[in-house]
Write an enzyme that holds these catalytic residues in place. Sequence first.
Site, PDB file in Angstrom:
ATOM      1  N   SER A 152      41.997  44.625  37.548  1.00  0.00           N
ATOM      2  CA  SER A 152      40.749  45.294  37.179  1.00  0.00           C
ATOM      3  C   SER A 152      40.937  46.805  37.122  1.00  0.00           C
ATOM      4  CB  SER A 152      39.652  44.937  38.190  1.00  0.00           C
ATOM      5  OG  SER A 152      39.385  43.547  38.161  1.00  0.00           O
ATOM      6  N   TRP A 190      49.609  37.931  33.335  1.00  0.00           N
ATOM      7  CA  TRP A 190      48.438  37.212  32.824  1.00  0.00           C
ATOM      8  C   TRP A 190      48.299  37.324  31.310  1.00  0.00           C
ATOM      9  CZ3 TRP A 190      48.109  34.670  36.942  1.00  0.00           C
ATOM     10  CH2 TRP A 190      48.155  35.271  38.190  1.00  0.00           C
ATOM     11  N   THR A 205      48.113  35.323  28.531  1.00  0.00           N
ATOM     12  CA  THR A 205      47.909  33.980  27.992  1.00  0.00           C
ATOM     13  C   THR A 205      48.215  33.973  26.500  1.00  0.00           C
ATOM     14  OG1 THR A 205      46.231  33.483  29.658  1.00  0.00           O
ATOM     15  CG2 THR A 205      46.231  32.121  27.679  1.00  0.00           C
ATOM     16  N   GLU A 264      31.723  44.064  26.807  1.00  0.00           N
ATOM     17  CA  GLU A 264      30.441  43.380  26.719  1.00  0.00           C
ATOM     18  C   GLU A 264      30.606  42.027  26.021  1.00  0.00           C
ATOM     19  OE1 GLU A 264      27.681  45.992  24.832  1.00  0.00           O
ATOM     20  OE2 GLU A 264      27.589  47.389  26.520  1.00  0.00           O
ATOM     21  N   ARG A 284      32.590  39.566  28.280  1.00  0.00           N
ATOM     22  CA  ARG A 284      31.817  39.036  29.397  1.00  0.00           C
ATOM     23  C   ARG A 284      30.767  38.045  28.936  1.00  0.00           C
ATOM     24  NH1 ARG A 284      32.328  44.856  32.531  1.00  0.00           N
ATOM     25  NH2 ARG A 284      34.395  44.333  33.377  1.00  0.00           N
ATOM     26  N   GLN A 304      30.772  16.536  44.196  1.00  0.00           N
ATOM     27  CA  GLN A 304      30.129  15.905  45.348  1.00  0.00           C
ATOM     28  C   GLN A 304      29.313  14.680  44.929  1.00  0.00           C
ATOM     29  OE1 GLN A 304      30.806  17.063  48.324  1.00  0.00           O
ATOM     30  NE2 GLN A 304      29.541  15.659  49.526  1.00  0.00           N
ATOM     31  N   ILE A 305      28.607  14.778  43.840  1.00  0.00           N
ATOM     32  CA  ILE A 305      27.816  13.651  43.346  1.00  0.00           C
ATOM     33  C   ILE A 305      28.719  12.467  43.009  1.00  0.00           C
ATOM     34  CG2 ILE A 305      26.451  12.874  41.350  1.00  0.00           C
ATOM     35  CD1 ILE A 305      25.103  15.680  41.423  1.00  0.00           C
ATOM     36  N   HIS A 306      29.884  12.753  42.485  1.00  0.00           N
ATOM     37  CA  HIS A 306      30.832  11.686  42.139  1.00  0.00           C
ATOM     38  C   HIS A 306      31.548  11.121  43.363  1.00  0.00           C
ATOM     39  CE1 HIS A 306      30.242  13.060  38.016  1.00  0.00           C
ATOM     40  NE2 HIS A 306      30.980  12.060  37.582  1.00  0.00           N
ATOM     41  N   GLU A 331      38.246  38.490  32.991  1.00  0.00           N
ATOM     42  CA  GLU A 331      37.251  39.370  32.374  1.00  0.00           C
ATOM     43  C   GLU A 331      36.484  40.182  33.417  1.00  0.00           C
ATOM     44  OE1 GLU A 331      36.853  40.148  29.319  1.00  0.00           O
ATOM     45  OE2 GLU A 331      38.078  38.640  28.330  1.00  0.00           O
TER      46      GLU A 331
END
Length: 398
Positions: free
Chosen positions: A139, A163, A165, A254, A257, A350-352, A377
């Site tokens: 950053s 980084w 990519t 902008e 993001r 968690q639901i699964h 970003e």
Amino acid sequence: MTHRPSQPRADSPRYLTDDRLAIRDLAREFAMTQVFPVANELDPVQGTIPDALKKSMSEIGFFGIMIPEQFGGLGLGVFEYCLVAEELSRAWMSVSGLLARGNGMGGGFTPAQEADLLPRVARGEYLGAYALSEAEAGSDVANIACRATRDGDDWVVNGTKMWCTYAYEADYMVLFARTDPRGDPAKPHRGISAFLIDKQRNHFPEGMSGTKIRKIGYFGWNTWEVAFDNFRIPRDRMLGEEGKGFYLAVSGLEVGRAHTAARAIGLARGALEDSIAYMHARRQFGHPLADFQYLRFKIAKMAADIEAARQLMYSVATDIDTGRRCSLEASMCKLVATEMAEQVTSEAVQIHGGAGYTTDFQVERYWRDARLTKIFEGTSEIQMRIISDEILGRTEPD
């Protein structure tokens, strides 16, 4: 009278015109019929996005969403770009990230370069990668140490970037390096310049080498540590003015993001939709999970949080497209959407239950990738720094 359950909607008439709905629906169909099956096959084995899928994206025009029509693009805005990004992320975030290898990579191009290169970008024939961050400059972009020095008609680059990519696969790279070795301690962002590096796809040229970074997610393509060892760049490949590359680096924040917020929303929506389907199918104690109030309330909260983030993203994208500066709101949008995505995808796991902690269900992919959105970003902490500085005024630590 029985109530027929429906999927959460996001058809806000305030923002979604008929044309935008058509684009969204086109992207949604493409994502679920072409991207989703590929993601389910390749993400578990860390496979790479196939060229055939990239070709299909280029034929639809996804790499030229924001490129002007005069250069072969669709001539649309950040709003449409984010609509497509959300839909692709719902299937596989890596593919929505691929959008940025085309759209938005032309910052700093001269008019002649735009006329020459942007048509190729729009066709998916000239896709790029960024070489910006370093081990000690994430950053803190002003802390870049990679150096470029003049040697006759060339610049000679030495240093390492992190980084990066798509660096190996890309047709070109945008490199940021320090061209003023002295710098200005009071203004360290000065003295950084940007360069356009043309390269062969799936190849590192002489003087450049790469090491794959071992990631826990964001599969489908590789992220690299790239080393430059007396790498030569022709002098006329500098982008913008010498020493002012920092401003080029931050000029697209902008948009970046908003795009990341859209990706986070897509991940969260995938987790929500998969959880709804699972709760209807899975039975416990003689009832479907959808009958249990606590889980129903989880779904309600997940859906509300997603929609709140989406509406903020719509607002920010609209501001960008109308030329209104919205750096504060863009940081808020990125912070809210990515923090939400990690929470929603975690709830989906968690639901699964135990099934959510396997690769048999896609929620673990959404969860892994959502965690990354809080980092790239600009981390959540950086967004909070930006927001608090805007509200309270800047301060420097002792």
